[in-house]
Structures are given as C-alpha cells and as structure tokens.
Scaffold this active site. Sequence first.
Site, PDB file in Angstrom:
ATOM      1  N   HIS A 199       0.812  -1.231   0.000  1.00  0.00           N
ATOM      2  CA  HIS A 199       0.000   0.000   0.000  1.00  0.00           C
ATOM      3  C   HIS A 199       0.839   1.271   0.000  1.00  0.00           C
ATOM      4  CE1 HIS A 199      -0.003   1.231   4.404  1.00  0.00           C
ATOM      5  NE2 HIS A 199       0.440  -0.007   4.536  1.00  0.00           N
ATOM      6  N   THR A 235      -4.050 -19.781   3.204  1.00  0.00           N
ATOM      7  CA  THR A 235      -4.358 -19.608   1.780  1.00  0.00           C
ATOM      8  C   THR A 235      -3.934 -18.211   1.330  1.00  0.00           C
ATOM      9  OG1 THR A 235      -6.200 -21.126   2.028  1.00  0.00           O
ATOM     10  CG2 THR A 235      -6.220 -19.723   0.071  1.00  0.00           C
ATOM     11  N   CYS A 317       0.243   7.488  18.085  1.00  0.00           N
ATOM     12  CA  CYS A 317      -0.710   7.126  19.118  1.00  0.00           C
ATOM     13  C   CYS A 317      -0.310   5.797  19.739  1.00  0.00           C
ATOM     14  CB  CYS A 317      -2.088   7.003  18.493  1.00  0.00           C
ATOM     15  SG  CYS A 317      -3.353   6.901  19.720  1.00  0.00           S
TER      16      CYS A 317
HETATM   17  C1  LIG Z   1       9.129   1.791   7.441  1.00  0.00           C
HETATM   18  C2  LIG Z   1       7.860   1.021   7.617  1.00  0.00           C
HETATM   19  N1  LIG Z   1       7.926  -0.274   7.945  1.00  0.00           N
HETATM   20  C3  LIG Z   1       6.826  -1.019   8.105  1.00  0.00           C
HETATM   21  C4  LIG Z   1       5.572  -0.478   7.944  1.00  0.00           C
HETATM   22  C5  LIG Z   1       4.368  -1.343   8.143  1.00  0.00           C
HETATM   23  O1  LIG Z   1       3.776  -1.703   6.915  1.00  0.00           O
HETATM   24  P1  LIG Z   1       2.265  -2.170   6.872  1.00  0.00           P
HETATM   25  O2  LIG Z   1       1.413  -0.955   7.036  1.00  0.00           O
HETATM   26  O3  LIG Z   1       2.115  -2.802   5.523  1.00  0.00           O
HETATM   27  O4  LIG Z   1       2.065  -3.164   7.948  1.00  0.00           O
HETATM   28  C6  LIG Z   1       5.449   0.882   7.611  1.00  0.00           C
HETATM   29  C7  LIG Z   1       4.129   1.519   7.485  1.00  0.00           C
HETATM   30  O5  LIG Z   1       3.934   2.648   7.876  1.00  0.00           O
HETATM   31  C8  LIG Z   1       6.641   1.643   7.435  1.00  0.00           C
HETATM   32  O6  LIG Z   1       6.579   2.944   7.102  1.00  0.00           O
END
Ligand SMILES: Cc1ncc(COP(=O)(O)O)c(C=O)c1O
Length: 375
Positions: A199, A235, A317
């Site tokens: 995402h 899955t 938070c």
């Molecule tokens: C550097 C970093 N690692 C890990 C994540 C976690 O990813 P996810 O939202 O797909 O769990 C994020 C999300 O903000 C991130 O910025």
Amino acid sequence: MQRYLDYNATCPTLDVALEAMHKTAKHASGNPSSMHWAGRAARRALDDARDKMANYLNVESGSLVFTSGGTEANNMAIFGCLSTAKKGKVVVSAIEHPSVLQTITYWSERLGHKLCLVRPQKNGQMDADIFCAELDEHTVMACLMWANNESGVIQPVHKVVQVCKQLSIPVLVDGVQALGKMNVDVNALGADFISFSAHKIGGPKGVGVLAIRRGVQCETWALGGGQERGRRSGTENVPAVAGFAAALGVLDYADAETVRDGFEEMLLAKMPDVTIHGSDVERVANTSMFTVPGMDGETLLMQLDLSGFAVASGSACSSGKREPSHVLQAMGVNERAARSSLRVSFGIEHTEDDASALVDELVRIRGLLKHMAGL
Ligand SMILES: Cc1ncc(COP(=O)(O)O)c(C=O)c1O
C-alpha cells in the site's frame, strides 16, 4: 479543495492495481493449493505475480514470501531469526518503525537476548561506523531500515549489510519506504531479510512480502497448510498479491523532489524559525519533516485538515496517548520540539501550486493561533 499529502502513511490505490485485483478475483478465484483447473488458474496468477515481483526486485522468485503487510514481514523475520538463535546481542537502529522496534524488544526480552539500540546522527542518518562498532561475535541479529518513514532520510544499508555479511550476522532491512521511491535491488543489497508493503506504492492494503536470502534459516510461526514453501501457512490472498505486482514501478517520484524542495524553500522564506529535519542528507524525494516552534503539531494537523490538507504530525498514538516521535527524539530533538512537528509526504500528482498553498495555509494558521493565544 482536498489535498492528500500523506503518501508515507499510504498511497491512494492505483487503477492498475484495482483492475488486476478485480480480474484475479473474478477469473482466478480458486484455491492455489487445489489441483483442479480452478486451483491451477489461481496458482498461475500467484506465480505470475511472484515472478514479476522477483524480476522487479532482482531476486529469485523462491525467496519471496507473501505476508499480510510490512508489519507481518518484519515480525516474520525477527521471530524467524531470534527464536532459534543462541542467546546473544541484537543491534537495532533507534529509528526503526514500531513493527521492528516493538517486535524486537518483545522477543529479545522473552528469549533473553540483549538489545542494543543505536541512535542516528542529528540529521537522522545512522553513522554506519557507529552502528557497525556494536556488531561482535555475540550479535545474533541486526536491523537497519532503508529509508525512514518520518524523516525520509536514506540509511547506509549497503555498508551495514556488507559488514554483517563479513561477520555472518543475519540482517533485516525494512525496505517499506524505499520501494518505489528509489532503486531497490535486493540481490545487490544482499541482506538476509528485506520487507516491503504494497500500500506504500499504490497497491492494496494488507499485503506485503519478505525476501529471504537463499539458504537463510527462518523459523515459521504460521503453521498449517505449508503454503509459501512452508514458511507462511494460510491460503494466499491472490488478488491482493496481483494488485501488489501490478503497482510495481508505476509511481515515479522524480518530480516530487522539485515540489518538496520548492515547498521547503518557500516555508523557510515565510517562516525562518522552522527547522527542517534531515535536509542536509539524502532523503527520499517526497518527504519533508519539520518543526514549527511554539505550535502544537496536532493542532496544526487538525487546522490543516479543516482546510482540506491531509498531513501527519510528529507523534504517534500509543495506548490512547499521543507520544512524541521516537525518531525525532532519537535524533536529539527535544520533546517539546518533537510535539511541534509535521510530516508532509507528497504524491506524484502534486505541483508547486499545492506546495505554495500549503505554505500559505501554515502561515495563516500560525497567525490565527498566535492571535487566539494573544501572542
Ligand atoms: C518503514 C515502515 N515499515 C513497516 C511499515 C508497516 O507496513 P504495513 O502498514 O504494511 O504493515 C510501515 C508503514 O507505515 C513503514 O513505514
């Protein structure tokens, strides 16, 4: 007018990703583990997405384990490595994402490893020599992220991975904020574990991938059907994986740098007391983190929200309490200044007009808040 300037939190889902997800959900809706034609169609869709991703990341397809996101990928690597390691030392940068910091703290305490947190320099960049000086024959794991999600600062992962390899120390690189914003070559980096999330590049939420270097041991905690070569049972979410693969390489942040740099120039011209964090080191192109002295970041965020600007503040938070950014604090920024910080992360659609509108709005809000406070 609404402007979404929080791309580091998440990107709007790209049409190509939505189309790939829709097509896969409709035409490859079997279970990829089933042996019949429907299962084979789903398996093909999964294999195609995995191959495309492997090609893009320059890694073998068999190294990729699909997960529910960056958080799970980081958890998988940390548990996978620490649970079977003999008691030792774990070396981690103090600016990691909570999905690394909290997980490694938890498992280190539980499994009796000694945790060593290494702070970055004031500019937000880790000094590779200082980090590597902590690595020794007792070290059982090291973690350093590729690009920081708050400051955007790019970390010296190549140097750290090289030293870890020389010392045979397993190393996790969180590549979530690097993917799509810079050249990511997994093979050239050579880390034992690298995590990514869909995402952040315009793919769907809830899907990520962990690249595990060939031959590296990674104990699994997700037992069951033995999917993903026994490394993560369950899955597979084939449509989400297809959406992830479709989003690879679509966003090009080259122009975002001009917009970001223009924004910072205008901001400093109109508010000379603002501090921009990490501006003297290499950052990903779209990110700007800054402190507006005397202002509460949350209040600024809410006021900007009322005017249609979506940005992030320098606090997170935790259990209902707003905590000042651990990243800024690790950089030596005091708590008060950390609470007066905002992060803007531009998208590819933004122009200098958006940047100047944001600066004008910040100036207006600050004036208003000062007036209300009788300053
Ligand atoms: C550097 C970093 N690692 C890990 C994540 C976690 O990813 P996810 O939202 O797909 O769990 C994020 C999300 O903000 C991130 O910025």
